[in-house]
Design a protein around this motif. Structure first.
Motif, PDB file in Angstrom:
ATOM      1  N   GLU A 207      47.757 109.299   1.118  1.00 47.33           N
ATOM      2  CA  GLU A 207      46.792 109.329   2.215  1.00 47.33           C
ATOM      3  C   GLU A 207      45.710 110.377   1.960  1.00 47.33           C
ATOM      4  O   GLU A 207      44.519 110.130   2.181  1.00 47.33           O
ATOM      5  CB  GLU A 207      47.509 109.613   3.532  1.00 47.33           C
ATOM      6  CG  GLU A 207      46.607 109.521   4.752  1.00 47.33           C
ATOM      7  CD  GLU A 207      47.332 109.816   6.055  1.00 47.33           C
ATOM      8  OE1 GLU A 207      46.701 109.720   7.117  1.00 47.33           O
ATOM      9  OE2 GLU A 207      48.535 110.172   6.001  1.00 47.33           O
ATOM     10  N   LEU A 208      46.114 111.549   1.487  1.00 49.73           N
ATOM     11  CA  LEU A 208      45.149 112.597   1.170  1.00 49.73           C
ATOM     12  C   LEU A 208      44.264 112.188   0.000  1.00 49.73           C
ATOM     13  O   LEU A 208      43.042 112.364   0.041  1.00 49.73           O
ATOM     14  CB  LEU A 208      45.877 113.905   0.840  1.00 49.73           C
ATOM     15  CG  LEU A 208      44.991 115.049   0.345  1.00 49.73           C
ATOM     16  CD1 LEU A 208      43.958 115.438   1.404  1.00 49.73           C
ATOM     17  CD2 LEU A 208      45.840 116.259  -0.048  1.00 49.73           C
ATOM     18  N   PHE A 209      44.872 111.643  -1.041  1.00 50.89           N
ATOM     19  CA  PHE A 209      44.097 111.250  -2.218  1.00 50.89           C
ATOM     20  C   PHE A 209      43.056 110.193  -1.849  1.00 50.89           C
ATOM     21  O   PHE A 209      41.899 110.279  -2.268  1.00 50.89           O
ATOM     22  CB  PHE A 209      45.018 110.728  -3.317  1.00 50.89           C
ATOM     23  CG  PHE A 209      44.321 110.488  -4.625  1.00 50.89           C
ATOM     24  CD1 PHE A 209      44.179 111.517  -5.547  1.00 50.89           C
ATOM     25  CD2 PHE A 209      43.788 109.239  -4.934  1.00 50.89           C
ATOM     26  CE1 PHE A 209      43.522 111.310  -6.757  1.00 50.89           C
ATOM     27  CE2 PHE A 209      43.124 109.017  -6.132  1.00 50.89           C
ATOM     28  CZ  PHE A 209      42.993 110.056  -7.048  1.00 50.89           C
ATOM     29  N   ASP A 210      43.466 109.202  -1.076  1.00 50.14           N
ATOM     30  CA  ASP A 210      42.530 108.142  -0.692  1.00 50.14           C
ATOM     31  C   ASP A 210      41.389 108.691   0.153  1.00 50.14           C
ATOM     32  O   ASP A 210      40.223 108.297  -0.020  1.00 50.14           O
ATOM     33  CB  ASP A 210      43.278 107.050   0.080  1.00 50.14           C
ATOM     34  CG  ASP A 210      44.215 106.237  -0.802  1.00 50.14           C
ATOM     35  OD1 ASP A 210      44.085 106.334  -2.036  1.00 50.14           O
ATOM     36  OD2 ASP A 210      45.083 105.535  -0.259  1.00 50.14           O
ATOM     37  N   ARG A 219      37.257 110.355  -9.285  1.00 47.66           N
ATOM     38  CA  ARG A 219      38.699 110.583  -9.344  1.00 47.66           C
ATOM     39  C   ARG A 219      39.039 111.973  -9.878  1.00 47.66           C
ATOM     40  O   ARG A 219      39.975 112.620  -9.398  1.00 47.66           O
ATOM     41  CB  ARG A 219      39.373 109.507 -10.206  1.00 47.66           C
ATOM     42  CG  ARG A 219      39.195 108.092  -9.659  1.00 47.66           C
ATOM     43  CD  ARG A 219      39.995 107.070 -10.427  1.00 47.66           C
ATOM     44  NE  ARG A 219      41.414 107.146 -10.125  1.00 47.66           N
ATOM     45  CZ  ARG A 219      41.976 106.522  -9.101  1.00 47.66           C
ATOM     46  NH1 ARG A 219      41.258 105.788  -8.276  1.00 47.66           N
ATOM     47  NH2 ARG A 219      43.278 106.627  -8.900  1.00 47.66           N
ATOM     48  N   ALA A 220      38.300 112.453 -10.861  1.00 46.59           N
ATOM     49  CA  ALA A 220      38.575 113.780 -11.411  1.00 46.59           C
ATOM     50  C   ALA A 220      38.322 114.860 -10.360  1.00 46.59           C
ATOM     51  O   ALA A 220      39.125 115.789 -10.191  1.00 46.59           O
ATOM     52  CB  ALA A 220      37.727 114.031 -12.651  1.00 46.59           C
ATOM     53  N   LYS A 227      44.494 119.251  -5.597  1.00 44.71           N
ATOM     54  CA  LYS A 227      45.225 120.377  -6.186  1.00 44.71           C
ATOM     55  C   LYS A 227      44.834 121.683  -5.500  1.00 44.71           C
ATOM     56  O   LYS A 227      45.693 122.532  -5.217  1.00 44.71           O
ATOM     57  CB  LYS A 227      44.944 120.465  -7.685  1.00 44.71           C
ATOM     58  CG  LYS A 227      45.696 121.605  -8.375  1.00 44.71           C
ATOM     59  CD  LYS A 227      45.393 121.642  -9.870  1.00 44.71           C
ATOM     60  CE  LYS A 227      46.133 122.798 -10.540  1.00 44.71           C
ATOM     61  NZ  LYS A 227      45.835 122.861 -12.012  1.00 44.71           N
ATOM     62  N   ALA A 228      43.542 121.835  -5.211  1.00 42.84           N
ATOM     63  CA  ALA A 228      43.065 123.055  -4.547  1.00 42.84           C
ATOM     64  C   ALA A 228      43.650 123.180  -3.146  1.00 42.84           C
ATOM     65  O   ALA A 228      44.005 124.282  -2.702  1.00 42.84           O
ATOM     66  CB  ALA A 228      41.541 123.056  -4.486  1.00 42.84           C
ATOM     67  N   ILE A 229      43.779 122.062  -2.426  1.00 41.79           N
ATOM     68  CA  ILE A 229      44.364 122.098  -1.084  1.00 41.79           C
ATOM     69  C   ILE A 229      45.809 122.586  -1.156  1.00 41.79           C
ATOM     70  O   ILE A 229      46.232 123.452  -0.378  1.00 41.79           O
ATOM     71  CB  ILE A 229      44.283 120.704  -0.429  1.00 41.79           C
ATOM     72  CG1 ILE A 229      42.825 120.350  -0.123  1.00 41.79           C
ATOM     73  CG2 ILE A 229      45.123 120.658   0.845  1.00 41.79           C
ATOM     74  CD1 ILE A 229      42.631 118.911   0.338  1.00 41.79           C
TER      75      ILE A 229
END
Length: 323
Positions: A207-210, A219-220, A227-229
């Motif tokens: 959900e976060l990635f989307d 995407r990068a 990762k920072a979150i």
């Protein structure tokens, strides 16, 4: 094997067809890594094969390959002999040494540290051996020194600063805890300067990635943000935890409470949700009578913990008040 679940039986059938498959063996050991089947005899047989064939693979250095020495003394000795043979053949292979340390860790931790120390004596500039010495050493001051050595040598272990902060508190080295606490919060500030309010997005996993991918479109950069979150939540929690312990050591109760509450104002991170946030500062503050503040902190922790665990920690905190 009729007592085994379908997923394990499926891999058991596959391994019959490909008995030396690293991938299938690894998945099979992972499938056995549940409370009900962790000590199943079939698993022990596969551990023997895996350690013999793939001693440098990451799976040979994890809990999947633990053997209950009381339930399976013969097999435990067989695995011990296999590790000794690997170590004799490759004494300067860190992955082999780490496998040996992992093997002994639940049985005789002193043998784990002995193996790692022997390697460190011959390879003193290898940072990861100092990280592992810290992980297996029981003495808080020694653990802290090992972690500091690893940091000095440039170790890339992503949890190292947090482990240093925890060890510094355990060892009552509050000046080190303060420095590392500030270092952890500096990571958060740098990330916030780059990502802004996105660090506070509460979603997790896919959900976060989307959500991030939709907002960013790359995407990068999306992976960098997610990762920072996670890193910021982890660093903020333990940075404020460390500074809270320092404040309490300096008898500044108000500041300690501030850091406790700030440490709870984080989004979920895989490490915090898996292992849980720290409750040591909360327990210390309970002893100082800061019940209302600790209750608020526990409510914050419900955002990153499953509810049964947060309730159990609340009960433990209440019990502390009556001690």
């Amino acid at each position: 094997m009729e007592d085994l679940p379908t997923n394990i039986l499926t891999f058991e059938e596959k391994i019959k067809r490909e008995p030396d498959s690293e991938d299938i063996l690894g998945q099979l050991l992972m499938a056995y890594a549940t409370p009900d089947f962790h000590s199943h005899r079939n698993k022990v047989k596969h551990i023997l094969t895996y350690i013999t064939l793939y001693p440098t693979h990451a799976s040979s250095r994890c809990p999947w390959v633990y053997i209950n020495h009381e339930k399976f003394p013969k097999e435990f000795k067989q695995v011990e002999n296999i590790w000794k043979q690997h170590l004799t053949a490759q004494p300067n292979n860190l992955k082999i040494v780490q496998g040996v340390a992992n093997f002994y860790s639940t049985f005789a931790p002193i043998l784990s540290t002995n193996a790692l120390q022997n390697f460190a004596n011959n390879n003193p500039t290898e940072p990861d051996v100092w990280v592992d010495l810290g992980r297996y050493t029981l003495d808080a001051k020694e653990r802290l020194n090992y972690y500091l050595k690893a940091k000095e040598l440039g170790a890339k272990q992503p949890n190292l600063l947090v482990w240093i902060s925890i060890s510094a508190i355990d060892a009552k080295k509050f000046s080190i805890a303060e420095n590392v606490g500030n270092e952890l919060l500096a990571i958060v500030e740098a990330a916030r300067a780059k990502h802004g309010e996105k660090l506070d997005w509460p979603e997790t996993g896919k959900e976060l990635f989307d959500k991030a991918l939709k907002a960013i479109g790359d995407r990068a950069k999306t992976r960098d943000l997610t990762k920072a979150i996670s890193t910021s939540a982890y660093s903020k929690h333990y940075g404020h935890t460390a500074l809270g312990h320092v404040a309490l050591h300096n008898k500044n109760l108000k500041q300690a409470i501030f850091h406790l509450l700030e440490s709870g104002k984080v989004v979920s991170d895989c490490r915090l949700s898996s292992y849980g946030p720290s409750f040591l500062l909360a327990e210390d503050l309970c002893r100082q009578g800061a019940w209302d503040d600790v209750a608020i902190y526990i409510k914050y922790c419900k955002n990153i913990l499953e509810k049964p665990r947060s309730r159990s920690m609340a009960s433990a905190s209440r019990a502390t008040s009556n001690a």
